[in-house]
Motif scaffolding. Structure first.
Motif, PDB file in Angstrom:
ATOM      1  N   LEU A 190       0.923  -1.301   0.013  1.00 19.30           N
ATOM      2  CA  LEU A 190       0.061  -0.220   0.138  1.00 19.30           C
ATOM      3  C   LEU A 190       0.811   1.303  -0.230  1.00 19.30           C
ATOM      4  N   MET A 191       1.915   1.344   0.867  1.00 19.41           N
ATOM      5  CA  MET A 191       2.785   2.277   1.041  1.00 19.41           C
ATOM      6  C   MET A 191       3.494   2.712  -0.312  1.00 19.41           C
ATOM      7  N   GLN A 192       4.172   1.443  -1.200  1.00 13.05           N
ATOM      8  CA  GLN A 192       4.668   1.821  -2.406  1.00 13.05           C
ATOM      9  C   GLN A 192       3.676   2.209  -3.555  1.00 13.05           C
ATOM     10  N   HIS A 193       2.396   1.609  -3.507  1.00 14.60           N
ATOM     11  CA  HIS A 193       1.577   2.191  -4.279  1.00 14.60           C
ATOM     12  C   HIS A 193       1.382   3.817  -4.383  1.00 14.60           C
ATOM     13  N   HIS A 194       1.512   4.373  -3.270  1.00 13.01           N
ATOM     14  CA  HIS A 194       1.295   5.597  -3.215  1.00 13.01           C
ATOM     15  C   HIS A 194       2.420   6.552  -3.345  1.00 13.01           C
ATOM     16  N   GLN A 195       3.565   6.087  -3.199  1.00 11.37           N
ATOM     17  CA  GLN A 195       4.878   6.813  -3.465  1.00 11.37           C
ATOM     18  C   GLN A 195       5.008   7.782  -4.695  1.00 11.37           C
ATOM     19  N   SER A 196       4.314   7.270  -5.836  1.00 15.57           N
ATOM     20  CA  SER A 196       4.474   8.047  -7.125  1.00 15.57           C
ATOM     21  C   SER A 196       3.366   9.294  -7.125  1.00 15.57           C
ATOM     22  N   GLN A 197       2.446   9.009  -6.149  1.00 15.73           N
ATOM     23  CA  GLN A 197       1.063  10.021  -6.294  1.00 15.73           C
ATOM     24  C   GLN A 197       1.409  11.578  -5.484  1.00 15.73           C
ATOM     25  N   HIS A 198       2.377  11.537  -4.659  1.00 13.77           N
ATOM     26  CA  HIS A 198       2.622  12.940  -4.113  1.00 13.77           C
ATOM     27  C   HIS A 198       3.693  12.702  -2.879  1.00 13.77           C
ATOM     28  N   LYS A 199       4.305  13.667  -2.936  1.00 13.99           N
ATOM     29  CA  LYS A 199       5.688  13.601  -1.884  1.00 13.99           C
ATOM     30  C   LYS A 199       5.373  13.441  -0.635  1.00 13.99           C
ATOM     31  N   VAL A 200       4.046  13.879  -0.064  1.00  8.75           N
ATOM     32  CA  VAL A 200       3.682  13.496   1.289  1.00  8.75           C
ATOM     33  C   VAL A 200       3.756  11.978   1.620  1.00  8.75           C
ATOM     34  N   PHE A 201       3.433  11.266   0.364  1.00  8.67           N
ATOM     35  CA  PHE A 201       3.587   9.709   0.764  1.00  8.67           C
ATOM     36  C   PHE A 201       4.881   9.115   0.511  1.00  8.67           C
ATOM     37  N   ARG A 202       5.953   9.648   0.062  1.00  6.31           N
ATOM     38  CA  ARG A 202       7.097   9.147  -0.044  1.00  6.31           C
ATOM     39  C   ARG A 202       7.807   8.816   1.269  1.00  6.31           C
ATOM     40  N   CYS A 203       8.467   7.485   1.339  1.00 10.38           N
ATOM     41  CA  CYS A 203       9.175   6.943   2.606  1.00 10.38           C
ATOM     42  C   CYS A 203      10.564   7.210   2.434  1.00 10.38           C
ATOM     43  N   LYS A 204      11.243   7.333   3.461  1.00 12.20           N
ATOM     44  CA  LYS A 204      12.613   7.825   3.479  1.00 12.20           C
ATOM     45  C   LYS A 204      13.438   6.301   3.185  1.00 12.20           C
ATOM     46  N   PRO A 205      14.631   5.969   2.697  1.00 12.01           N
ATOM     47  CA  PRO A 205      15.431   5.099   2.455  1.00 12.01           C
ATOM     48  C   PRO A 205      15.375   4.267   3.690  1.00 12.01           C
ATOM     49  N   ASN A 206      15.676   2.860   3.692  1.00 13.14           N
ATOM     50  CA  ASN A 206      15.557   2.315   5.047  1.00 13.14           C
ATOM     51  C   ASN A 206      14.509   2.410   5.973  1.00 13.14           C
ATOM     52  N   HIS A 207      13.512   2.482   5.258  1.00 17.83           N
ATOM     53  CA  HIS A 207      12.109   3.033   6.218  1.00 17.83           C
ATOM     54  C   HIS A 207      11.455   1.660   6.953  1.00 17.83           C
ATOM     55  N   ASP A 208      11.749   0.735   6.576  1.00 17.14           N
ATOM     56  CA  ASP A 208      11.085  -0.492   7.230  1.00 17.14           C
ATOM     57  C   ASP A 208      10.603  -0.646   8.678  1.00 17.14           C
ATOM     58  N   GLN A 209      11.757  -0.349   9.404  1.00 19.92           N
ATOM     59  CA  GLN A 209      11.315  -0.420  10.899  1.00 19.92           C
ATOM     60  C   GLN A 209      10.525   0.610  11.241  1.00 19.92           C
ATOM     61  N   ALA A 210      10.622   1.774  10.842  1.00 22.13           N
ATOM     62  CA  ALA A 210       9.534   3.077  11.046  1.00 22.13           C
ATOM     63  C   ALA A 210       8.412   2.745  10.883  1.00 22.13           C
ATOM     64  N   LEU A 211       8.032   2.089   9.553  1.00 20.14           N
ATOM     65  CA  LEU A 211       6.765   1.642   9.265  1.00 20.14           C
ATOM     66  C   LEU A 211       6.169   0.511   9.791  1.00 20.14           C
ATOM     67  N   LYS A 212       7.132  -0.402  10.183  1.00 24.65           N
ATOM     68  CA  LYS A 212       6.525  -1.619  10.870  1.00 24.65           C
ATOM     69  C   LYS A 212       5.771  -1.033  12.255  1.00 24.65           C
ATOM     70  N   ALA A 213       6.719  -0.291  12.942  1.00 25.11           N
ATOM     71  CA  ALA A 213       6.310   0.245  14.232  1.00 25.11           C
ATOM     72  C   ALA A 213       5.220   0.963  14.342  1.00 25.11           C
ATOM     73  N   GLU A 214       4.953   1.920  13.348  1.00 18.81           N
ATOM     74  CA  GLU A 214       3.737   2.539  13.017  1.00 18.81           C
ATOM     75  C   GLU A 214       2.544   1.522  12.907  1.00 18.81           C
TER      76      GLU A 214
END
Length: 157
Positions: free
Chosen positions: A20-44
């Motif tokens: 879901l996060m990957q799907h939104h990456q190209s739609q707007h900057k507000v959806f973009r994730c930082k490199p090596n973001h897995d830990q932060a996203l998993k915690a969220e």
């Protein structure tokens, strides 16, 4: 088959949420994730799984989790007539399984849970470039009543 996800399901659920996060990456900057973001996203995601008045439903088929919806009960403004807000936070059905009624089944589970919890209306947000999602939600009876606007302050990042 629809089932309730729990915090113990984080490792099975996380790949769906990443999609879901990957799907939104190209739609707007507000959806973009930082490199090596897995830990932060998993915690969220784990925080959401543990949150009070939140329910996560998954759709399981042949042992694989192919769909997910996160719904929450939120308090709205006390002076409003509709003040027990149901909120759909995230929804995804894997690409190869779309248009088979899975999203509708997930939404029905979420709507029933929210209704049972006392919600008097349901709100959600859809990325404006996500036309398929917008069409889906309108087919479920949702209508656009506001537009969520974003201003990125530092466009250098």
């Amino acid at each position: 088959m629809i089932q309730e996800a729990t915090p113990e399901d984080i490792d099975e659920l996380f790949p769906l949420w990443q999609e879901l996060m990957q799907h939104h990456q190209s739609q707007h900057k507000v959806f973009r994730c930082k490199p090596n973001h897995d830990q932060a996203l998993k915690a969220e995601l784990l925080t959401r799984l543990k949150a009070k008045d939140t329910q996560v439903y998954v759709y399981e088929k042949d042992g694989d989790w192919i769909g997910m919806i996160i719904c929450q009960l939120r308090q709205s403004i006390k002076g409003f007539v509709l003040q027990r807000k149901g909120y759909i936070a995230e929804t995804i059905v894997k690409a190869g399984f779309r248009n088979q009624g899975i999203g509708q089944e997930l939404f029905e589970a979420a709507r029933n849970w929210l209704h049972d919890k006392g919600a008097d209306h349901i709100e959600l947000q859809v990325a404006v470039k996500n036309n398929k999602a917008l069409d889906f939600w309108q087919q479920q009876g949702f209508e656009t009543i506001t537009r969520h606007l974003v201003l990125v302050l530092d466009d250098k990042k």
